[in-house]
Scaffold this motif. Structure first.
Motif, mmCIF file in Angstrom:
data_model
loop_
_atom_site.group_PDB
_atom_site.id
_atom_site.type_symbol
_atom_site.label_atom_id
_atom_site.label_comp_id
_atom_site.label_asym_id
_atom_site.label_seq_id
_atom_site.Cartn_x
_atom_site.Cartn_y
_atom_site.Cartn_z
ATOM 1 N N VAL A 192 0.723 -1.228 0.017
ATOM 2 C CA VAL A 192 -0.075 -0.045 -0.037
ATOM 3 C C VAL A 192 0.785 1.152 0.121
ATOM 4 O O VAL A 192 0.579 2.131 -0.669
ATOM 5 N N VAL A 193 2.002 1.251 0.890
ATOM 6 C CA VAL A 193 2.813 2.380 1.011
ATOM 7 C C VAL A 193 3.467 2.651 -0.233
ATOM 8 O O VAL A 193 3.653 3.965 -0.858
ATOM 9 N N ILE A 194 4.132 1.643 -0.874
ATOM 10 C CA ILE A 194 5.073 2.124 -2.131
ATOM 11 C C ILE A 194 3.916 2.214 -3.360
ATOM 12 O O ILE A 194 4.658 2.969 -4.335
ATOM 13 N N SER A 195 2.981 1.705 -3.334
ATOM 14 C CA SER A 195 1.936 1.876 -4.510
ATOM 15 C C SER A 195 1.402 3.546 -4.389
ATOM 16 O O SER A 195 1.482 4.201 -5.321
ATOM 17 N N PHE A 196 1.198 3.898 -3.250
ATOM 18 C CA PHE A 196 0.803 4.971 -2.721
ATOM 19 C C PHE A 196 2.133 6.031 -3.259
ATOM 20 O O PHE A 196 1.700 7.214 -3.770
ATOM 21 N N LEU A 197 3.168 5.794 -2.981
ATOM 22 C CA LEU A 197 4.470 6.609 -3.433
ATOM 23 C C LEU A 197 4.761 6.714 -4.852
ATOM 24 O O LEU A 197 5.211 7.779 -5.169
ATOM 25 N N MET A 198 4.233 5.711 -5.494
ATOM 26 C CA MET A 198 4.275 5.943 -6.932
ATOM 27 C C MET A 198 3.579 7.099 -7.651
ATOM 28 O O MET A 198 3.680 7.607 -8.453
ATOM 29 N N VAL A 199 2.332 7.221 -7.006
ATOM 30 C CA VAL A 199 1.325 8.308 -7.494
ATOM 31 C C VAL A 199 1.524 9.425 -6.628
ATOM 32 O O VAL A 199 0.737 10.311 -6.736
ATOM 33 N N SER A 200 2.532 9.644 -5.976
ATOM 34 C CA SER A 200 2.843 10.970 -5.044
ATOM 35 C C SER A 200 3.624 11.804 -5.815
ATOM 36 O O SER A 200 3.968 11.337 -6.787
ATOM 37 N N THR A 201 3.765 13.013 -5.109
ATOM 38 C CA THR A 201 4.493 13.962 -5.885
ATOM 39 C C THR A 201 5.952 14.128 -5.387
ATOM 40 O O THR A 201 6.650 15.252 -5.263
ATOM 41 N N LEU A 202 6.294 13.302 -4.428
ATOM 42 C CA LEU A 202 7.663 13.246 -3.769
ATOM 43 C C LEU A 202 8.746 13.128 -4.806
ATOM 44 O O LEU A 202 8.680 12.442 -5.770
ATOM 45 N N PRO A 203 9.883 14.000 -4.625
ATOM 46 C CA PRO A 203 10.936 13.707 -5.483
ATOM 47 C C PRO A 203 11.826 12.649 -5.107
ATOM 48 O O PRO A 203 12.358 12.191 -4.011
ATOM 49 N N PHE A 204 12.349 11.690 -6.175
ATOM 50 C CA PHE A 204 13.312 10.468 -5.887
ATOM 51 C C PHE A 204 14.286 10.691 -6.866
ATOM 52 O O PHE A 204 14.359 11.171 -7.893
ATOM 53 N N ASP A 205 15.287 10.474 -6.440
ATOM 54 C CA ASP A 205 16.617 10.674 -7.259
ATOM 55 C C ASP A 205 16.605 9.850 -8.465
ATOM 56 O O ASP A 205 16.178 8.840 -8.798
ATOM 57 N N LYS A 206 17.244 10.586 -9.703
ATOM 58 C CA LYS A 206 17.419 9.793 -11.007
ATOM 59 C C LYS A 206 18.828 9.244 -10.833
ATOM 60 O O LYS A 206 19.900 9.807 -10.124
ATOM 61 N N ILE A 207 19.155 8.314 -11.581
ATOM 62 C CA ILE A 207 20.424 7.711 -11.962
ATOM 63 C C ILE A 207 21.249 8.796 -12.506
ATOM 64 O O ILE A 207 20.973 9.331 -13.556
ATOM 65 N N PRO A 208 22.271 9.173 -11.908
ATOM 66 C CA PRO A 208 23.287 10.363 -12.683
ATOM 67 C C PRO A 208 23.857 9.808 -13.810
ATOM 68 O O PRO A 208 24.114 8.866 -14.260
ATOM 69 N N ARG A 209 24.001 10.811 -14.758
ATOM 70 C CA ARG A 209 24.863 10.696 -16.010
ATOM 71 C C ARG A 209 26.447 10.590 -15.664
ATOM 72 O O ARG A 209 26.912 11.046 -14.626
ATOM 73 N N PHE A 210 26.868 9.366 -16.269
ATOM 74 C CA PHE A 210 28.354 9.238 -16.191
ATOM 75 C C PHE A 210 29.152 9.895 -17.126
ATOM 76 O O PHE A 210 29.810 9.514 -18.055
ATOM 77 N N ASP A 211 29.303 11.163 -16.821
ATOM 78 C CA ASP A 211 30.032 12.249 -17.470
ATOM 79 C C ASP A 211 30.864 13.083 -16.697
ATOM 80 O O ASP A 211 30.435 13.088 -15.350
ATOM 81 N N ARG A 212 31.730 13.792 -17.135
ATOM 82 C CA ARG A 212 32.625 14.829 -16.181
ATOM 83 C C ARG A 212 31.971 15.682 -15.593
ATOM 84 O O ARG A 212 32.268 15.996 -14.247
ATOM 85 N N TYR A 213 31.061 16.435 -16.324
ATOM 86 C CA TYR A 213 30.067 17.699 -15.739
ATOM 87 C C TYR A 213 29.328 17.015 -14.524
ATOM 88 O O TYR A 213 29.377 17.529 -13.401
ATOM 89 N N THR A 214 28.697 15.832 -14.712
ATOM 90 C CA THR A 214 27.833 15.158 -13.610
ATOM 91 C C THR A 214 28.751 14.949 -12.448
ATOM 92 O O THR A 214 28.274 15.148 -11.204
ATOM 93 N N ILE A 215 29.984 14.271 -12.606
ATOM 94 C CA ILE A 215 30.739 13.731 -11.595
ATOM 95 C C ILE A 215 31.197 14.915 -11.004
ATOM 96 O O ILE A 215 31.315 14.968 -9.632
ATOM 97 N N ARG A 216 31.379 16.021 -11.639
ATOM 98 C CA ARG A 216 31.903 17.231 -10.875
ATOM 99 C C ARG A 216 30.916 17.952 -10.216
ATOM 100 O O ARG A 216 31.144 18.495 -8.934
ATOM 101 N N GLU A 217 29.781 18.253 -10.915
ATOM 102 C CA GLU A 217 28.671 18.840 -10.213
ATOM 103 C C GLU A 217 27.727 18.299 -9.143
ATOM 104 O O GLU A 217 27.128 18.801 -8.315
ATOM 105 N N GLN A 218 27.511 17.043 -9.409
ATOM 106 C CA GLN A 218 26.775 16.230 -8.581
ATOM 107 C C GLN A 218 27.476 14.933 -7.855
ATOM 108 O O GLN A 218 27.159 13.736 -7.898
#
Length: 276
Positions: A192-218
């Motif tokens: 019930v909780v994880i199903s609700f979380l899917m339709v919620s508006t909470l922010p969840f991390d994306k997988i970061p890009r594996f490039d120099r800019y992302t590694i440096r900035e994030q």
């Protein structure tokens, strides 16, 4: 003077030319990410077959494998600059099978079938909420494609949580013997909780890009995901359970902080509502 055969050939060439003019352009580079998307779908299909044959362990790991293919198709799409509406729609169809239907079928076949109609309803929550989640994601991807986080729990995450829960506790059901309905008493609120979380508006991390800019900035996010990967490789199903529990709790915590600090936008306006 043109002979009839020449007139037909000329008419044929004209039709071919018109078809080429109205035919939408095709980005051939989408073949690479689409291959991984189809492998995601194929893994989900195999998972359903395995579960129907009561090989629940293989089914759970095939769901996790589908998640790996889902990661790769996104990475390949970005590397090849092959993001497209076609890829978004194909990915959603594949995710619906692998991360909606397959995990719902797994938890029903493993345990929730003991609860009869209630078990059916609870088992249906992952595919039902997952469908809403995917439809919203498709709309959001067109409105704001550069957004650096997911709105709501990604459907692969909830699927792997359910698969990891099964793999972790399948041989330790006595831990839930003090509960009225055994493992189902713990499984139902989790679903019930994880199903609700899917339709919620909470922010969840994306997988970061594996490039120099992302590694440096994030750098912090990048290190966190590398740590996740090490934990999964080192502890397998236990690692999956640990990683996705941290992932979910982090999203809930950040969402709660933003809510109580009015950090959703100017003058307390929720910046997510227009993209959901």
């Amino acid at each position: 003077m043109k002979y009839p055969i020449q007139k037909k050939y000329h008419s044929f060439k004209q039709r071919q030319k018109r078809r080429k003019e109205i035919k939408p352009p095709v980005n051939k580079r989408i073949a690479v990410p689409s291959f991984f998307t189809l492998m995601n779908l194929f893994s989900g299909f195999l998972a359903i077959i395995s579960i129907s044959n009561e090989d629940y362990v293989l089914g759970a790991w095939l769901i996790a494998l589908a998640g790996l293919f889902d990661v790769f198709d996104g990475l390949m799409a970005r590397l090849a600059n092959a993001t497209s509406d076609f890829g978004i729609e194909l990915d959603s169809i594949s995710d619906m099978v692998s991360f909606g239907v397959a995990p719902g079928f797994l938890i029903y076949s493993w345990s929730l079938h003991e609860l009869g109609f209630v078990g059916i309803i609870v088992s249906a929550l992952p595919p039902l909420c997952g469908a809403v989640r995917l439809a919203r994601f498709n709309v959001n991807a067109r409105l704001q494609p550069s957004q650096g986080f997911f709105i709501g729990l990604p459907i692969p995450a909830q699927a792997i949580i359910l698969g990891a829960f099964f793999l972790t506790f399948k041989d330790s059901l006595e831990l839930f013997s003090f509960l009225e309905n055994g493992v189902n008493s713990a499984l139902i609120p989790i679903i019930v909780v994880i199903s609700f979380l899917m339709v919620s508006t909470l922010p969840f991390d994306k997988i970061p890009r594996f490039d120099r800019y992302t590694i440096r900035e994030q750098r912090g996010t990048f290190i966190l995901f590398i740590t996740y990967l090490i934990l999964i490789l080192a502890f397998k199903e236990y690692g999956l359970m640990i990683v996705f529990t941290i992932f979910v709790l982090k999203g809930i915590t950040i969402g709660a902080i933003q809510f109580f600090t009015d950090d959703y936008g100017p003058e307390g306006t929720d910046e997510f509502q227009d993209y959901s």
